[in-house]
Design an enzyme around this catalytic site. Structure first.
Site, short mmCIF file in Angstrom:
data_model
loop_
_atom_site.label_atom_id
_atom_site.label_comp_id
_atom_site.label_asym_id
_atom_site.label_seq_id
_atom_site.Cartn_x
_atom_site.Cartn_y
_atom_site.Cartn_z
N ARG A 15 0.96 -1.23 0.06
CA ARG A 15 0.00 0.03 -0.09
C ARG A 15 0.83 1.22 0.10
O ARG A 15 0.28 2.29 -0.09
CB ARG A 15 -0.95 0.15 1.19
CG ARG A 15 -2.35 -0.95 0.82
CD ARG A 15 -3.13 -0.83 2.30
NE ARG A 15 -2.70 -1.73 3.02
CZ ARG A 15 -2.99 -1.88 4.23
NH1 ARG A 15 -4.09 -1.04 4.79
NH2 ARG A 15 -2.60 -2.70 5.15
N LYS A 22 9.08 -0.73 2.66
CA LYS A 22 8.38 0.26 3.66
C LYS A 22 9.18 0.51 4.87
O LYS A 22 9.48 1.75 5.28
CB LYS A 22 7.07 -0.43 3.99
CG LYS A 22 6.38 0.06 5.00
CD LYS A 22 5.11 -0.48 5.15
CE LYS A 22 4.94 -1.72 5.82
NZ LYS A 22 3.57 -2.28 6.36
N GLN A 73 13.19 -14.34 5.22
CA GLN A 73 12.05 -15.05 5.36
C GLN A 73 11.53 -15.13 3.74
O GLN A 73 11.14 -14.08 3.06
CB GLN A 73 10.99 -14.55 5.94
CG GLN A 73 9.49 -15.17 6.02
CD GLN A 73 8.34 -14.44 6.57
OE1 GLN A 73 8.25 -13.24 6.64
NE2 GLN A 73 7.28 -15.18 6.97
N ASN A 167 -5.04 -6.28 19.43
CA ASN A 167 -3.95 -7.00 19.75
C ASN A 167 -2.84 -5.80 19.02
O ASN A 167 -3.09 -5.66 17.84
CB ASN A 167 -3.60 -8.27 18.88
CG ASN A 167 -2.27 -8.84 18.84
OD1 ASN A 167 -1.30 -8.52 19.76
ND2 ASN A 167 -1.87 -9.55 17.48
N ASN A 225 0.93 1.55 7.08
CA ASN A 225 0.82 0.81 5.88
C ASN A 225 0.70 1.62 4.65
O ASN A 225 0.92 0.85 3.45
CB ASN A 225 -0.47 0.14 5.97
CG ASN A 225 -0.55 -0.93 7.13
OD1 ASN A 225 0.34 -2.01 7.15
ND2 ASN A 225 -1.24 -0.74 8.14
N ARG A 331 27.66 26.81 2.57
CA ARG A 331 27.73 25.56 1.98
C ARG A 331 28.65 24.78 2.60
O ARG A 331 29.38 25.18 3.54
CB ARG A 331 28.00 25.68 0.60
CG ARG A 331 26.71 26.29 -0.26
CD ARG A 331 26.89 26.64 -1.84
NE ARG A 331 27.41 25.46 -2.34
CZ ARG A 331 28.00 25.41 -3.34
NH1 ARG A 331 28.52 26.55 -4.04
NH2 ARG A 331 28.76 24.38 -4.07
C1 UD1 Z 1 -1.21 -8.38 12.93
C2 UD1 Z 1 -1.66 -9.47 13.80
C3 UD1 Z 1 -2.99 -8.60 14.46
C4 UD1 Z 1 -2.61 -7.22 14.89
C5 UD1 Z 1 -1.75 -6.50 14.01
C6 UD1 Z 1 -1.40 -5.16 14.45
C7 UD1 Z 1 -1.02 -11.80 13.27
C8 UD1 Z 1 -1.65 -12.97 12.66
N1 UD1 Z 1 -1.79 -10.50 13.51
O1 UD1 Z 1 -2.06 -8.37 11.72
O2 UD1 Z 1 -3.53 -9.45 15.35
O3 UD1 Z 1 -3.69 -6.78 15.47
O4 UD1 Z 1 -0.52 -7.22 13.34
O5 UD1 Z 1 -0.78 -4.26 13.61
O6 UD1 Z 1 -0.12 -11.63 13.91
N2 UD1 Z 1 5.42 -9.84 8.46
C9 UD1 Z 1 6.29 -10.40 8.12
N3 UD1 Z 1 6.19 -11.69 7.45
C10 UD1 Z 1 4.89 -12.16 7.11
C11 UD1 Z 1 4.09 -11.45 7.63
C12 UD1 Z 1 4.14 -10.40 8.30
O7 UD1 Z 1 7.64 -10.20 8.41
O8 UD1 Z 1 4.93 -13.36 6.56
C13 UD1 Z 1 5.58 -8.84 9.22
C14 UD1 Z 1 5.25 -7.41 8.43
O9 UD1 Z 1 6.17 -6.90 7.56
C15 UD1 Z 1 4.52 -6.31 9.33
C16 UD1 Z 1 4.13 -7.43 10.50
O10 UD1 Z 1 4.75 -8.74 10.41
O11 UD1 Z 1 5.64 -5.80 10.09
C17 UD1 Z 1 2.50 -7.46 10.71
O12 UD1 Z 1 1.92 -7.94 9.53
P1 UD1 Z 1 0.72 -7.60 9.04
O13 UD1 Z 1 0.39 -8.50 7.64
O14 UD1 Z 1 0.61 -6.13 8.67
O15 UD1 Z 1 -0.25 -8.01 10.06
P2 UD1 Z 1 -1.57 -7.78 10.20
O16 UD1 Z 1 -2.28 -8.71 9.29
O17 UD1 Z 1 -1.89 -6.32 10.36
#
Ligand code: UD1
Ligand code: CA
Length: 454
Positions: A15, A22, A73, A167, A225, A331
């Site tokens: 996004r 990001k 990852q 959370n 985001n 400068r």
């Molecule tokens: C996650 C939480 C949710 C919480 C929210 C808070 C989970 C399943 N859900 O949801 O409960 O309310 O954060 O913002 O944990 N990331 C990785 N690898 C991945 C997936 C994500 O490194 O495979 C990182 C992302 O870069 C990010 C963070 O983990 O920094 C959170 O991932 P994101 O997909 O934003 O989680 P949410 O769906 O928002």
């Protein structure tokens, strides 16, 4: 217990619509991820593990100054899967703290609380009560108020969606326990992801105590985001930074119209007017006054300096009691000694200016060594560039340079020399003498100005 910090930073950040990963987008002039790493480092961890994915090489190359255990990852299969990549590097007895590369305002104090709550084998979570909980995972509690699990927005029932405790994602627990739970994670849910949040239900059913707390400020848990959220975080960060400056004794005429993208250190009784931007490392001595609309980057500014409005200063040192501007540009590699005056529409580059010297109007001084008590008249130019090379201009002490003088470098003006106005100086101007180069003035008597024929 020794602390291991895992920072999740593998998400794509789609996004943001950006070619820059990001977590490298800056807040207060520093990549978001660097803020998180710095806060992590303030907790004296044994190691920091950063889980990276998209743009990993770029992320690593911009953060080489940190000692990080980089963990790749390859596929983003969820937050649980991300932590799985880092856990093999962490000994069972250590405590693991999970942070997020896109949640940059989390404070050390809040994290200390989260880690403290994980002591004696508890699972410690940071939660928040939000007016609009949409998008977040919801905290599930039993009749006694004990946490029993987390439901992601996309998996929640209508009733669960009404829960306003969410959370934040931040958590801490024993590494051995976490390893065990991660091994049991599945991905049968609405997003087909391995949810880190599923460990909460596992802890509850296996009788592990779950503790939760709130952040000291709501801003701490906000993630980025998109660019609107980034701008909001930037404002919150600036407000926090500027408030701190005021508490340290700096006067800001309007705290909402000053930005610091880096570090600003200020002595006593400094005053900063509106629309001023500080970048990199800037230090101000005591009693410095900065006028409106100045941009100051990587500069050391002495005591009692007055910077009038609309000045741009970069990679420079300004001596005590000097006055700059309005509309001056200082400068890189410029060093002004004490009590130097630089006035309007003056540009100074890679030059040293001695004590008490004045360059007050419309001049360019580049690649110059200037002594003390020199007076440079309006419109003086050091011609430092021959199209291929830069050359040095040396000006001694007590020199007087008349207005509209060109000094063709390399050239030397010795101590006490006077240069007549309008001169082009290409050879040494000897000490204590008047030197000038000027075509003799003549008058054509009886000359008629041309006029258009009727
Ligand atoms: C996650 C939480 C949710 C919480 C929210 C808070 C989970 C399943 N859900 O949801 O409960 O309310 O954060 O913002 O944990 N990331 C990785 N690898 C991945 C997936 C994500 O490194 O495979 C990182 C992302 O870069 C990010 C963070 O983990 O920094 C959170 O991932 P994101 O997909 O934003 O989680 P949410 O769906 O928002
Ligand atoms: Ca997600």
């Amino acid at each position: 217990m020794p602390l291991n910090i895992v920072i999740l930073a593998a998400g794509k950040g789609s996004r943001m619509l950006s070619s820059l990963p990001k977590v490298l987008h800056p807040v207060g002039g520093l990549p978001m991820l660097a803020h998180v790493i710095n806060t992590g480092l303030s907790m004296n961890p044994n190691a920091i593990h950063v889980v990276y994915g998209h743009g990993g090489e770029q992320v690593k190359s911009l953060l080489t100054q940190y000692k990080i255990n980089w963990v790749e990852q390859k596929e983003q299969l969820g937050t649980g899967h991300a932590v799985m990549q880092a856990i093999p590097n962490i000994p069972d007895d250590d405590t693991v703290l999970i942070l997020y590369g896109d949640v940059p305002l989390i404070s050390e104090a809040t994290l200390q609380q989260v880690v403290e709550n994980s002591e004696t084998n508890k699972l410690s979570l940071l939660t928040a009560k939000l007016k609009n909980p949409s998008g977040y995972g919801r905290m599930l509690r039993d009749m006694q108020g004990q946490l029993t699990g987390i439901k992601e927005q996309k998996d929640a029932s209508e009733d669960q969606l009404l829960i306003d405790e969410v959370n934040t994602g931040f958590l801490a627990c024993n590494a051995g326990l976490l390893r065990g739970w991660l091994a049991l994670l599945g991905n049968t849910n609405a997003q087909g992801e391995y949810y880190l949040t599923d460990i909460v239900e596992m802890a509850a059913t296996s009788g592990i105590e779950i503790e939760s707390c709130f952040a000291a400020e709501e801003a701490e848990i906000l993630g980025v985001n998109d660019r609107k959220q980034l701008a909001n975080i930037e404002r919150l960060y600036q407000t926090r930074y500027i408030d701190d400056l005021m508490l340290k004794g700096v006067t800001l005429l309007d705290p909402s119209r000053v930005d610091v993208r880096g570090q600003l250190n200020a002595g006593q009784d400094c005053t900063i007017d509106i629309n001023t931007l500080f970048e990199g490392e800037v230090s101000l001595g005591d009693n410095v006054s900065i006028g409106a609309n100045c941009c100051i980057k990587n500069a050391i500014i002495g005591n009692d300096v007055v910077i009038k409005p609309n000045c741009v200063i970069e990679d420079a040192q300004i001596g005590n009691a000097s006055t700059i501007g309005p509309f001056a540009r200082i400068r890189p590699d410029t060093v002004l000694a004490e009590n130097v005056h630089v006035g309007n529409f003056v540009e100074i580059k890679k030059s040293s200016i001695g004590q008490g010297s004045k360059v007050n109007h419309l001049s360019y001084i580049g690649d110059t060594e200037m002594g003390s008590k020199v007076n440079v008249g309006a419109g003086t130019i050091t011609c430092n560039y021959d199209g291929a090379y830069k050359h040095l201009t040396q000006i001694g002490d007590n020199v007087f340079i008349g207005s509209d003088t060109q000094l063709i470098a390399p050239v030397k003006v010795e101590d006490g020399a006077t240069i007549g106005a309008g001169s082009t100086i290409s050879k040494t101007a000897p000490a204590n003498e008047l030197t000038l180069s000027r075509t003799p003035q003549q008058t054509i008597k009886g000359w008629d100005r041309p006029v258009k024929k009727k």
